[in-house]
Design an enzyme around this catalytic site. Structure first.
Site, PDB file in Angstrom:
ATOM      1  N   GLY A   8       0.781  -1.211  -0.071  1.00  0.00           N
ATOM      2  CA  GLY A   8      -0.219  -0.029  -0.089  1.00  0.00           C
ATOM      3  C   GLY A   8       0.850   1.200   0.033  1.00  0.00           C
ATOM      4  O   GLY A   8       2.110   1.250  -0.221  1.00  0.00           O
ATOM      5  N   ASN A   9       0.150   2.210   0.159  1.00  0.00           N
ATOM      6  CA  ASN A   9       0.712   3.615   0.102  1.00  0.00           C
ATOM      7  C   ASN A   9       1.705   3.866   1.184  1.00  0.00           C
ATOM      8  O   ASN A   9       2.805   4.610   1.245  1.00  0.00           O
ATOM      9  CB  ASN A   9      -0.107   4.817   0.219  1.00  0.00           C
ATOM     10  CG  ASN A   9      -0.905   4.946  -1.128  1.00  0.00           C
ATOM     11  OD1 ASN A   9      -0.295   5.041  -2.177  1.00  0.00           O
ATOM     12  ND2 ASN A   9      -2.175   4.943  -0.879  1.00  0.00           N
ATOM     13  N   THR A  10       1.473   3.207   2.712  1.00  0.00           N
ATOM     14  CA  THR A  10       2.340   3.254   3.616  1.00  0.00           C
ATOM     15  C   THR A  10       3.058   2.046   3.929  1.00  0.00           C
ATOM     16  O   THR A  10       4.122   2.294   4.355  1.00  0.00           O
ATOM     17  CB  THR A  10       1.288   3.818   4.799  1.00  0.00           C
ATOM     18  OG1 THR A  10       0.626   4.926   4.622  1.00  0.00           O
ATOM     19  CG2 THR A  10       2.130   3.741   6.119  1.00  0.00           C
ATOM     20  N   GLY A  92      -7.102   1.605  -8.661  1.00  0.00           N
ATOM     21  CA  GLY A  92      -6.262   1.091  -7.528  1.00  0.00           C
ATOM     22  C   GLY A  92      -6.543  -0.452  -7.468  1.00  0.00           C
ATOM     23  O   GLY A  92      -7.430  -0.841  -7.332  1.00  0.00           O
ATOM     24  N   ASP A  94      -5.742  -2.136  -5.055  1.00  0.00           N
ATOM     25  CA  ASP A  94      -6.235  -2.390  -3.678  1.00  0.00           C
ATOM     26  C   ASP A  94      -7.707  -2.515  -3.646  1.00  0.00           C
ATOM     27  O   ASP A  94      -8.670  -3.064  -3.122  1.00  0.00           O
ATOM     28  CB  ASP A  94      -5.607  -1.732  -2.488  1.00  0.00           C
ATOM     29  CG  ASP A  94      -5.548  -0.099  -2.763  1.00  0.00           C
ATOM     30  OD1 ASP A  94      -5.928   0.134  -4.135  1.00  0.00           O
ATOM     31  OD2 ASP A  94      -5.372   0.726  -1.897  1.00  0.00           O
ATOM     32  N   THR A 118      -4.736   5.483   4.094  1.00  0.00           N
ATOM     33  CA  THR A 118      -4.266   6.825   3.729  1.00  0.00           C
ATOM     34  C   THR A 118      -5.195   7.694   3.339  1.00  0.00           C
ATOM     35  O   THR A 118      -5.511   8.893   3.471  1.00  0.00           O
ATOM     36  CB  THR A 118      -2.956   6.826   2.722  1.00  0.00           C
ATOM     37  OG1 THR A 118      -2.030   5.872   3.416  1.00  0.00           O
ATOM     38  CG2 THR A 118      -2.396   8.156   2.631  1.00  0.00           C
ATOM     39  N   THR A 169      -8.973  22.889  21.475  1.00  0.00           N
ATOM     40  CA  THR A 169      -8.727  23.172  20.040  1.00  0.00           C
ATOM     41  C   THR A 169      -8.444  21.601  19.490  1.00  0.00           C
ATOM     42  O   THR A 169      -8.942  21.192  18.336  1.00  0.00           O
ATOM     43  CB  THR A 169      -7.675  24.245  19.627  1.00  0.00           C
ATOM     44  OG1 THR A 169      -7.989  25.420  20.244  1.00  0.00           O
ATOM     45  CG2 THR A 169      -7.541  24.108  18.214  1.00  0.00           C
TER      46      THR A 169
END
Length: 238
Positions: A8-10, A92, A94, A118, A169
């Protein structure tokens, strides 16, 4: 035994499967050829498939091709689904593998497959045909974008406390991003229900764990949906 590689991307995931049953799983940044050799020997691997959202590693391809019946999953690979995507070369791997996996578990049904990584992909299968889907930013990408594109908003950790209404915040950012994804998922489901009243929803991907307990309708959480699909695609070639 079948060797399954999902890059994958990561991270890259290397698994050993046989008829849908997982016997081994490893995850890391890069594929280790020494590990592949050991797995092929230890599990007597006969066939392998390699899917990558990056540029496939030629050395990995050559290694697997020399030792197994090898399939590089690309846009030319035949799959056990009718593919109605208009640009199959940009689809893709995946995404398509996850859809094959879902259709394997629930054949010829109406399916919404949500892969949270991602990016978040929403893909649709109906009666054995892949119809297409949508792509949206993932959780980390949303948190990073709020920090990067503003002057004063802080970087928030993905494991921050989730509150329905943020009272700092940090929790406002985190809860805003997470709530947005929850409402997004619920919105896709409601819209699909209008057209496909019996649609089933699969949730997968590394980020699914942050949302599986937040969805207020029935889902099928399958962390290995892509691997199930890749093995089916491999078997379809062999």
């Amino acid at each position: 035994m079948n060797l399954i590689i999902d890059e994958g991307n990561t991270n890259a995931k290397v698994s050993i499967y046989n008829k849908g049953i997982e016997y081994f799983s490893w995850s890391g940044k890069n594929i280790d050829i020494d590990l592949l050799g050991k797995l092929i020997a230890d599990y007597r691997v006969d066939a392998s498939i390699y899917s990558s959202t990056r540029i496939p590693d030629k050395s990995v391809c050559m290694f697997l091709k020399s030792r197994t019946r090898f399939v590089l999953f690309d846009s030319e690979t035949k799959v056990p689904l009718i593919n109605r995507y208009q640009t199959p070369k940009t689809l893709g791997r995946d995404r398509l593998a996850a859809c094959v996996g879902a259709n394997t578990l629930m054949p010829n049904e109406d399916l919404l497959i949500i892969d949270i990584g991602t990016a978040i992909t929403y893909d649709f299968v109906s009666n054995g045909a892949y119809l297409g889907g949508n792509i949206a930013p993932g959780m980390q990408m949303r948190l990073d974008a709020l920090h990067h594109f503003t002057a004063r908003l802080p970087q928030v950790d993905i494991d921050c406390e989730f509150k329905e209404i943020g009272d700092t915040t940090e929790t406002a950012i985190y809860s805003g991003c997470k709530s947005g994804i929850i409402y997004e998922i619920e919105g896709y489901y409601r819209r699909q229900m209008l057209k496909y009243p019996k649609v089933s929803v699969f949730l997968t991907g590394g980020g699914a764990k942050y949302f599986v307990d937040q969805i207020n309708f029935e889902i099928f959480a399958k962390s290995n949906l892509i691997q199930i699909g890749l093995e089916q695609i491999l078997m379809y070639q062999c």
